[in-house]
Scaffold this motif. Sequence first.
Motif, PDB file in Angstrom:
ATOM      1  N   LEU A  52       2.577   3.786  -1.106  1.00 31.06           N
ATOM      2  CA  LEU A  52       2.228   5.069  -0.487  1.00 31.06           C
ATOM      3  C   LEU A  52       2.337   6.225  -1.480  1.00 31.06           C
ATOM      4  CD1 LEU A  52       3.894   4.607   3.006  1.00 31.06           C
ATOM      5  CD2 LEU A  52       1.434   4.783   2.524  1.00 31.06           C
ATOM      6  N   ARG A  53       3.352   6.178  -2.328  1.00 26.61           N
ATOM      7  CA  ARG A  53       3.511   7.224  -3.354  1.00 26.61           C
ATOM      8  C   ARG A  53       2.348   7.193  -4.334  1.00 26.61           C
ATOM      9  NH1 ARG A  53       9.236   7.489  -5.930  1.00 26.61           N
ATOM     10  NH2 ARG A  53       8.348   9.424  -6.712  1.00 26.61           N
ATOM     11  N   SER A  54       1.867   5.998  -4.667  1.00 28.56           N
ATOM     12  CA  SER A  54       0.712   5.881  -5.564  1.00 28.56           C
ATOM     13  C   SER A  54      -0.528   6.501  -4.932  1.00 28.56           C
ATOM     14  CB  SER A  54       0.446   4.421  -5.921  1.00 28.56           C
ATOM     15  OG  SER A  54       1.463   3.907  -6.731  1.00 28.56           O
ATOM     16  N   PHE A  55      -0.729   6.236  -3.641  1.00 29.89           N
ATOM     17  CA  PHE A  55      -1.854   6.854  -2.946  1.00 29.89           C
ATOM     18  C   PHE A  55      -1.734   8.374  -2.982  1.00 29.89           C
ATOM     19  CE2 PHE A  55      -2.399   2.815  -0.307  1.00 29.89           C
ATOM     20  CZ  PHE A  55      -3.565   2.443  -0.948  1.00 29.89           C
ATOM     21  N   ALA A  62      -4.460   6.381   2.390  1.00 26.58           N
ATOM     22  CA  ALA A  62      -3.849   5.067   2.600  1.00 26.58           C
ATOM     23  C   ALA A  62      -4.281   4.503   3.948  1.00 26.58           C
ATOM     24  CB  ALA A  62      -2.324   5.192   2.548  1.00 26.58           C
ATOM     25  N   ASN A  63      -5.121   5.234   4.660  1.00 32.39           N
ATOM     26  CA  ASN A  63      -5.536   4.855   6.007  1.00 32.39           C
ATOM     27  C   ASN A  63      -6.683   3.843   5.945  1.00 32.39           C
ATOM     28  OD1 ASN A  63      -6.539   4.700   8.609  1.00 32.39           O
ATOM     29  ND2 ASN A  63      -6.241   6.865   9.021  1.00 32.39           N
ATOM     30  N   PRO A  64      -6.441   2.594   6.363  1.00 34.52           N
ATOM     31  CA  PRO A  64      -7.499   1.584   6.289  1.00 34.52           C
ATOM     32  C   PRO A  64      -8.651   1.823   7.263  1.00 34.52           C
ATOM     33  CG  PRO A  64      -5.597   0.695   7.435  1.00 34.52           C
ATOM     34  CD  PRO A  64      -5.197   2.051   6.924  1.00 34.52           C
ATOM     35  N   HIS A  65      -8.481   2.746   8.194  1.00 34.39           N
ATOM     36  CA  HIS A  65      -9.563   3.061   9.126  1.00 34.39           C
ATOM     37  C   HIS A  65     -10.583   4.015   8.527  1.00 34.39           C
ATOM     38  CE1 HIS A  65      -7.888   1.085  12.650  1.00 34.39           C
ATOM     39  NE2 HIS A  65      -6.705   1.511  12.246  1.00 34.39           N
ATOM     40  N   HIS A  66     -10.214   4.685   7.442  1.00 35.23           N
ATOM     41  CA  HIS A  66     -11.093   5.701   6.866  1.00 35.23           C
ATOM     42  C   HIS A  66     -11.255   5.502   5.366  1.00 35.23           C
ATOM     43  CE1 HIS A  66     -11.379   7.940  10.582  1.00 35.23           C
ATOM     44  NE2 HIS A  66     -10.079   7.793  10.724  1.00 35.23           N
ATOM     45  N   LEU A  67     -11.799   4.348   4.997  1.00 30.86           N
ATOM     46  CA  LEU A  67     -12.005   4.070   3.579  1.00 30.86           C
ATOM     47  C   LEU A  67     -13.066   4.974   2.969  1.00 30.86           C
ATOM     48  CD1 LEU A  67     -11.702   0.190   3.413  1.00 30.86           C
ATOM     49  CD2 LEU A  67     -10.040   1.919   2.745  1.00 30.86           C
ATOM     50  N   GLU A  68     -13.864   5.619   3.793  1.00 32.69           N
ATOM     51  CA  GLU A  68     -14.843   6.561   3.250  1.00 32.69           C
ATOM     52  C   GLU A  68     -14.151   7.763   2.614  1.00 32.69           C
ATOM     53  OE1 GLU A  68     -14.005   7.982   7.390  1.00 32.69           O
ATOM     54  OE2 GLU A  68     -14.402   6.023   6.520  1.00 32.69           O
ATOM     55  N   ARG A  69     -12.886   7.968   2.933  1.00 37.14           N
ATOM     56  CA  ARG A  69     -12.115   9.070   2.356  1.00 37.14           C
ATOM     57  C   ARG A  69     -11.438   8.702   1.033  1.00 37.14           C
ATOM     58  NH1 ARG A  69      -8.996  10.787   7.868  1.00 37.14           N
ATOM     59  NH2 ARG A  69     -10.837  11.341   9.063  1.00 37.14           N
ATOM     60  N   THR A  76      -2.617   1.237 -10.709  1.00 30.89           N
ATOM     61  CA  THR A  76      -1.353   1.268 -11.441  1.00 30.89           C
ATOM     62  C   THR A  76      -0.181   1.086 -10.476  1.00 30.89           C
ATOM     63  OG1 THR A  76      -1.275   3.678 -11.233  1.00 30.89           O
ATOM     64  CG2 THR A  76      -2.275   2.776 -13.245  1.00 30.89           C
ATOM     65  N   GLY A  77       1.026   0.998 -11.039  1.00 30.52           N
ATOM     66  CA  GLY A  77       2.213   0.800 -10.211  1.00 30.52           C
ATOM     67  C   GLY A  77       2.152  -0.560  -9.539  1.00 30.52           C
ATOM     68  N   VAL A  78       2.496  -0.626  -8.262  1.00 28.83           N
ATOM     69  CA  VAL A  78       2.486  -1.909  -7.546  1.00 28.83           C
ATOM     70  C   VAL A  78       1.074  -2.475  -7.426  1.00 28.83           C
ATOM     71  CG1 VAL A  78       4.640  -1.545  -6.282  1.00 28.83           C
ATOM     72  CG2 VAL A  78       2.484  -0.748  -5.295  1.00 28.83           C
ATOM     73  N   PHE A  79       0.068  -1.619  -7.559  1.00 25.61           N
ATOM     74  CA  PHE A  79      -1.322  -2.069  -7.490  1.00 25.61           C
ATOM     75  C   PHE A  79      -1.753  -2.819  -8.744  1.00 25.61           C
ATOM     76  CE2 PHE A  79      -1.105   1.214  -4.305  1.00 25.61           C
ATOM     77  CZ  PHE A  79      -1.811   0.650  -3.256  1.00 25.61           C
ATOM     78  N   ALA A  80      -0.935  -2.813  -9.776  1.00 23.99           N
ATOM     79  CA  ALA A  80      -1.201  -3.606 -10.972  1.00 23.99           C
ATOM     80  C   ALA A  80      -0.820  -5.068 -10.758  1.00 23.99           C
ATOM     81  CB  ALA A  80      -0.454  -3.029 -12.165  1.00 23.99           C
TER      82      ALA A  80
END
Length: 148
Positions: A52-55, A62-69, A76-80
């Motif tokens: 969440l901090r990375s987002f 971070a909302n999976p309902h609004h990926l258009e945003r 990076t971070g945990v996403f690595a």
Amino acid sequence: MLKLKLPPPVVFCIAGLSMFALVGYDIDAGIFRFVFAGSCWFIAILNAIFALRSFKKNRTTANPHHLERVTTLVTTGVFAYSRNPMYLSLVIMLIGWAVMLGSIWTMGIIFLFLVYMTQFQIKPEEKMLAHKFGSEYKLYCSNVRRWL
């Protein structure tokens, strides 16, 4: 907007309650199981906080309902280490819950959770992100695993 069948927290709660229903109401978790489960939950919550901090740091949703945003592909971070650290956190929490409940059969529900999340949540997200970020996202996918 991503058309989700059930939001991930709802799927997580259904899985956790199903695990509890499978085991029944007679839970006698010893100290080892309690400590292991607590450790899983601690690691999962930390992982989710870092995601969440990375987002937030990258000023994207971070909302999976609004990926258009989504404005930035966070890598990076945990996403690595995982393309889906938030969903991985839910799995780690379910593993802790399974140990706390003390039944090997609960692992089947975790497997179903993984399959459901992959098919109905992650793959649609991946399709949208590939469309939005193109070759940058494809390169990211080739370097980082979906789960871990």
